[in-house]
Design a protein around this motif. Structure first.
Motif, PDB file in Angstrom:
ATOM      1  N   PRO A 123       0.825  -1.207   0.000  1.00 32.81           N
ATOM      2  CA  PRO A 123       0.000   0.000   0.000  1.00 32.81           C
ATOM      3  C   PRO A 123       0.862   1.260   0.000  1.00 32.81           C
ATOM      4  CG  PRO A 123      -0.894  -1.620   1.515  1.00 32.81           C
ATOM      5  CD  PRO A 123       0.439  -2.158   1.059  1.00 32.81           C
ATOM      6  N   GLN A 124       0.348   2.296  -0.662  1.00 36.27           N
ATOM      7  CA  GLN A 124       1.156   3.490  -0.879  1.00 36.27           C
ATOM      8  C   GLN A 124       0.637   4.740  -0.166  1.00 36.27           C
ATOM      9  OE1 GLN A 124       4.114   3.563  -3.042  1.00 36.27           O
ATOM     10  NE2 GLN A 124       3.795   1.406  -2.531  1.00 36.27           N
ATOM     11  N   SER A 125      -0.657   5.040  -0.305  1.00 37.56           N
ATOM     12  CA  SER A 125      -1.135   6.351   0.116  1.00 37.56           C
ATOM     13  C   SER A 125      -2.626   6.307   0.401  1.00 37.56           C
ATOM     14  CB  SER A 125      -0.849   7.377  -0.982  1.00 37.56           C
ATOM     15  OG  SER A 125      -1.664   8.513  -0.886  1.00 37.56           O
ATOM     16  N   GLU A 126      -3.051   6.872   1.517  1.00 41.43           N
ATOM     17  CA  GLU A 126      -4.480   6.934   1.822  1.00 41.43           C
ATOM     18  C   GLU A 126      -5.233   7.755   0.786  1.00 41.43           C
ATOM     19  OE1 GLU A 126      -7.737   8.517   5.073  1.00 41.43           O
ATOM     20  OE2 GLU A 126      -5.621   9.061   5.325  1.00 41.43           O
ATOM     21  N   ALA A 127      -4.649   8.879   0.357  1.00 37.76           N
ATOM     22  CA  ALA A 127      -5.350   9.745  -0.599  1.00 37.76           C
ATOM     23  C   ALA A 127      -5.689   8.994  -1.880  1.00 37.76           C
ATOM     24  CB  ALA A 127      -4.491  10.964  -0.907  1.00 37.76           C
ATOM     25  N   TYR A 128      -4.721   8.224  -2.405  1.00 35.22           N
ATOM     26  CA  TYR A 128      -4.981   7.444  -3.610  1.00 35.22           C
ATOM     27  C   TYR A 128      -5.911   6.266  -3.316  1.00 35.22           C
ATOM     28  CZ  TYR A 128      -1.451  10.058  -6.204  1.00 35.22           C
ATOM     29  OH  TYR A 128      -0.746  11.056  -6.841  1.00 35.22           O
ATOM     30  N   ASN A 129      -5.748   5.636  -2.153  1.00 37.42           N
ATOM     31  CA  ASN A 129      -6.669   4.567  -1.775  1.00 37.42           C
ATOM     32  C   ASN A 129      -8.105   5.055  -1.807  1.00 37.42           C
ATOM     33  OD1 ASN A 129      -4.555   2.786  -1.323  1.00 37.42           O
ATOM     34  ND2 ASN A 129      -4.608   2.974   0.903  1.00 37.42           N
ATOM     35  N   ARG A 130      -8.327   6.240  -1.254  1.00 39.22           N
ATOM     36  CA  ARG A 130      -9.678   6.803  -1.177  1.00 39.22           C
ATOM     37  C   ARG A 130     -10.272   6.992  -2.574  1.00 39.22           C
ATOM     38  NH1 ARG A 130     -12.602   6.868   3.620  1.00 39.22           N
ATOM     39  NH2 ARG A 130     -11.091   6.846   5.315  1.00 39.22           N
ATOM     40  N   MET A 131      -9.455   7.460  -3.516  1.00 35.15           N
ATOM     41  CA  MET A 131      -9.969   7.705  -4.859  1.00 35.15           C
ATOM     42  C   MET A 131     -10.338   6.418  -5.574  1.00 35.15           C
ATOM     43  SD  MET A 131      -7.977  10.995  -6.437  1.00 35.15           S
ATOM     44  CE  MET A 131      -6.332  10.736  -5.826  1.00 35.15           C
ATOM     45  N   SER A 132      -9.753   5.316  -5.147  1.00 31.85           N
ATOM     46  CA  SER A 132     -10.066   4.030  -5.748  1.00 31.85           C
ATOM     47  C   SER A 132     -11.205   3.314  -5.042  1.00 31.85           C
ATOM     48  CB  SER A 132      -8.821   3.128  -5.741  1.00 31.85           C
ATOM     49  OG  SER A 132      -9.095   1.880  -6.332  1.00 31.85           O
ATOM     50  N   ILE A 133     -11.334   3.523  -3.720  1.00 30.39           N
ATOM     51  CA  ILE A 133     -12.234   2.705  -2.918  1.00 30.39           C
ATOM     52  C   ILE A 133     -13.528   3.401  -2.534  1.00 30.39           C
ATOM     53  CG2 ILE A 133     -12.460   1.515  -0.695  1.00 30.39           C
ATOM     54  CD1 ILE A 133      -9.427   0.933  -0.872  1.00 30.39           C
ATOM     55  N   ASP A 134     -13.481   4.686  -2.177  1.00 27.80           N
ATOM     56  CA  ASP A 134     -14.673   5.348  -1.640  1.00 27.80           C
ATOM     57  C   ASP A 134     -15.851   5.312  -2.605  1.00 27.80           C
ATOM     58  OD1 ASP A 134     -13.610   5.892   0.815  1.00 27.80           O
ATOM     59  OD2 ASP A 134     -13.187   8.005   0.427  1.00 27.80           O
ATOM     60  N   GLY A 135     -15.575   5.341  -3.895  1.00 33.05           N
ATOM     61  CA  GLY A 135     -16.655   5.356  -4.883  1.00 33.05           C
ATOM     62  C   GLY A 135     -17.285   4.006  -5.124  1.00 33.05           C
ATOM     63  N   MET A 136     -16.711   2.923  -4.600  1.00 33.55           N
ATOM     64  CA  MET A 136     -17.280   1.585  -4.768  1.00 33.55           C
ATOM     65  C   MET A 136     -18.538   1.426  -3.923  1.00 33.55           C
ATOM     66  SD  MET A 136     -13.886  -0.872  -4.615  1.00 33.55           S
ATOM     67  CE  MET A 136     -14.799  -2.393  -4.994  1.00 33.55           C
ATOM     68  N   ARG A 137     -19.508   0.714  -4.469  1.00 32.96           N
ATOM     69  CA  ARG A 137     -20.661   0.340  -3.666  1.00 32.96           C
ATOM     70  C   ARG A 137     -20.243  -0.700  -2.637  1.00 32.96           C
ATOM     71  NH1 ARG A 137     -25.460  -0.225  -8.288  1.00 32.96           N
ATOM     72  NH2 ARG A 137     -25.804   2.030  -8.547  1.00 32.96           N
ATOM     73  N   LEU A 138     -20.953  -0.710  -1.517  1.00 29.06           N
ATOM     74  CA  LEU A 138     -20.611  -1.638  -0.449  1.00 29.06           C
ATOM     75  C   LEU A 138     -20.829  -3.077  -0.901  1.00 29.06           C
ATOM     76  CD1 LEU A 138     -19.691  -1.981   2.471  1.00 29.06           C
ATOM     77  CD2 LEU A 138     -22.102  -1.885   3.157  1.00 29.06           C
ATOM     78  N   SER A 139     -19.822  -3.894  -0.731  1.00 23.85           N
ATOM     79  CA  SER A 139     -19.858  -5.304  -1.097  1.00 23.85           C
ATOM     80  C   SER A 139     -18.647  -5.958  -0.442  1.00 23.85           C
ATOM     81  CB  SER A 139     -19.795  -5.481  -2.617  1.00 23.85           C
ATOM     82  OG  SER A 139     -18.530  -5.049  -3.106  1.00 23.85           O
ATOM     83  N   MET A 140     -18.570  -7.286  -0.529  1.00 24.07           N
ATOM     84  CA  MET A 140     -17.384  -7.964  -0.020  1.00 24.07           C
ATOM     85  C   MET A 140     -16.152  -7.584  -0.834  1.00 24.07           C
ATOM     86  SD  MET A 140     -17.947  -9.432   2.747  1.00 24.07           S
ATOM     87  CE  MET A 140     -16.278 -10.062   2.845  1.00 24.07           C
ATOM     88  N   SER A 141     -16.348  -7.272  -2.108  1.00 24.09           N
ATOM     89  CA  SER A 141     -15.210  -6.824  -2.927  1.00 24.09           C
ATOM     90  C   SER A 141     -14.629  -5.538  -2.360  1.00 24.09           C
ATOM     91  CB  SER A 141     -15.652  -6.609  -4.376  1.00 24.09           C
ATOM     92  OG  SER A 141     -16.074  -7.819  -4.963  1.00 24.09           O
ATOM     93  N   LYS A 142     -15.493  -4.627  -1.958  1.00 17.53           N
ATOM     94  CA  LYS A 142     -15.015  -3.369  -1.377  1.00 17.53           C
ATOM     95  C   LYS A 142     -14.339  -3.616  -0.037  1.00 17.53           C
ATOM     96  CE  LYS A 142     -16.404   1.300  -0.038  1.00 17.53           C
ATOM     97  NZ  LYS A 142     -17.369   2.394  -0.265  1.00 17.53           N
ATOM     98  N   ILE A 143     -14.946  -4.436   0.798  1.00 14.75           N
ATOM     99  CA  ILE A 143     -14.357  -4.712   2.113  1.00 14.75           C
ATOM    100  C   ILE A 143     -12.986  -5.369   1.971  1.00 14.75           C
ATOM    101  CG2 ILE A 143     -14.624  -6.152   4.177  1.00 14.75           C
ATOM    102  CD1 ILE A 143     -17.667  -5.582   3.950  1.00 14.75           C
ATOM    103  N   ASN A 144     -12.874  -6.331   1.075  1.00 14.66           N
ATOM    104  CA  ASN A 144     -11.575  -6.983   0.866  1.00 14.66           C
ATOM    105  C   ASN A 144     -10.564  -6.028   0.238  1.00 14.66           C
ATOM    106  OD1 ASN A 144     -12.327  -9.479   1.955  1.00 14.66           O
ATOM    107  ND2 ASN A 144     -13.217 -10.154   0.012  1.00 14.66           N
TER     108      ASN A 144
END
Length: 355
Positions: A123-144
């Motif tokens: 993992p590299q950066s919270e800011a970039y993580n957020r741009m990839s993850i926050d927009g995902m709908r809630l699912s096990m894919s998002k949680i994983n």
């Protein structure tokens, strides 16, 4: 009389809880970053869920896909329906979980993955993580995805309840935060980020030698999971390296991808090595001195890559399909309108600008 009071208490508790939850929801909507005029890349992942038609080609990856390939060109030239599920500095495991998420909604015939992300093994950066993850709908894919992506300072609860992370944004709020509390403007073209401005390539420093050129096992493990997921769903996986000049793509890395593709019978296109054949001109086809393509470069690359896809995979030409033609007529109009608006702004200011 006493019984009536007792009956009222549960109702009052329910109303109080509902009011608190509504207030928390409204505060969260207000405080979360909106990614509209500022850092629009953060809005790309969520836009996918507004699509009304399927896509036979899905791209996953970082800026080397969402700034370099134009799905509108693929449709106009070949009738190929495609979508880019891209995000800034998207890591290999994030690409995997976004693909897994995509398969909840549709099954494409081809998945295209850009291999530059394999240089990152942690993992590299919270800011970039957020741009990839926050927009995902809630699912096990998002949680994983969250579990795989979190840096040492992050925690799961702040991803599931973003208000816990962004409660301190009060001092940064603007009118845009109110305007976009409940909706977002469309900012991409099937995941493509348009830029029409030009900044020619300048001299890059010589790349630093590395102590170890081995692509990391964590990243390569997720490439393997992606390959297996595609096999299980009868999807062709195509590996590409976009024709961006920086970050530098070492020959030693390229050899490992060639070997991996050979081992599993995958197609791998090093499009950076094919730039002359594609017709890329680094004096006119990049907006940031070679890091990414501008609209001219993206359309050239998409025309070339679209021919490859049409020749090698059994894809449908949807230009004669009435339903798709109506949908893409609106998409093309939006594409052309943004192109015209960006050129107009360039003409007005007479300089290279950021969008």
């Amino acid at each position: 009389m006493e019984k009536k009071k007792l009956r009222r208490k549960p109702a009052a508790v329910i109303v109080t809880i509902a009011v608190i939850l509504a207030a928390v929801f409204l505060l969260q909507q207000l405080l979360m970053p909106k990614y509209m005029s500022d850092i629009p890349e953060g809005a790309f992942v969520a836009e996918y869920y507004k699509e009304t038609t399927d896509h036979e080609v899905i791209f996953v990856g970082d800026c080397e896909v969402y700034e370099n390939f134009s799905p509108i060109t693929l449709y106009e030239d070949y009738g190929i329906t495609s979508y880019i599920r891209g995000s800034a500095q998207q890591l290999a495991w994030q690409s995997y979980y976004l693909l897994e998420d995509t398969l909840r909604y549709e099954t494409p015939k081809v998945v295209v993955f850009n291999v530059l992300a394999l240089k990152y093994n942690e993992p590299q950066s919270e800011a970039y993580n957020r741009m990839s993850i926050d927009g995902m709908r809630l699912s096990m894919s998002k949680i994983n995805d969250i579990k795989a992506s979190m840096t040492d300072d992050e925690n799961m609860i702040e991803y599931l309840f973003p208000i816990l992370r962004f409660h301190s944004r009060w001092s940064e709020l603007s009118l845009e935060d109110i305007k976009y509390m409940f909706h977002r403007d469309k900012v991409s073209h099937n995941g493509y980020y348009m830029r029409v401005d030009v900044r020619p390539v300048e001299d890059f420093p010589e790349p630093d030698p590395l102590a170890d050129y081995t692509l990391g096992p964590y990243a390569m493990g997720y490439l393997d999971k992606m390959r297996q997921l595609c096999e299980e769903n009868d999807i062709a996986l195509v590996l590409v390296k976009s024709p961006s000049l920086y970050p530098y793509w070492y020959d030693e890395w390229d050899e490992q991808i060639v070997d991996y593709a050979d081992e599993y019978g995958l197609d791998y296109l090093n499009l950076a090595a094919m730039a002359d054949e594609i017709g890329i001109d680094y004096s006119t086809d990049t907006y940031d001195a070679g890091l990414h393509m501008n609209l001219s470069g993206a359309e050239k690359l998409s025309e070339y890559f679209g021919e490859y896809l049409a020749d090698n995979y059994e894809l449908t030409d949807y230009r004669d399909d009435e339903e798709y033609a109506d949908v893409y007529a609106e998409k093309i109009q939006f594409y052309e309108d943004m192109e015209a608006a960006q050129y107009e702004e360039l003409t007005e200011y007479g300089e290279i600008i950021s969008y």
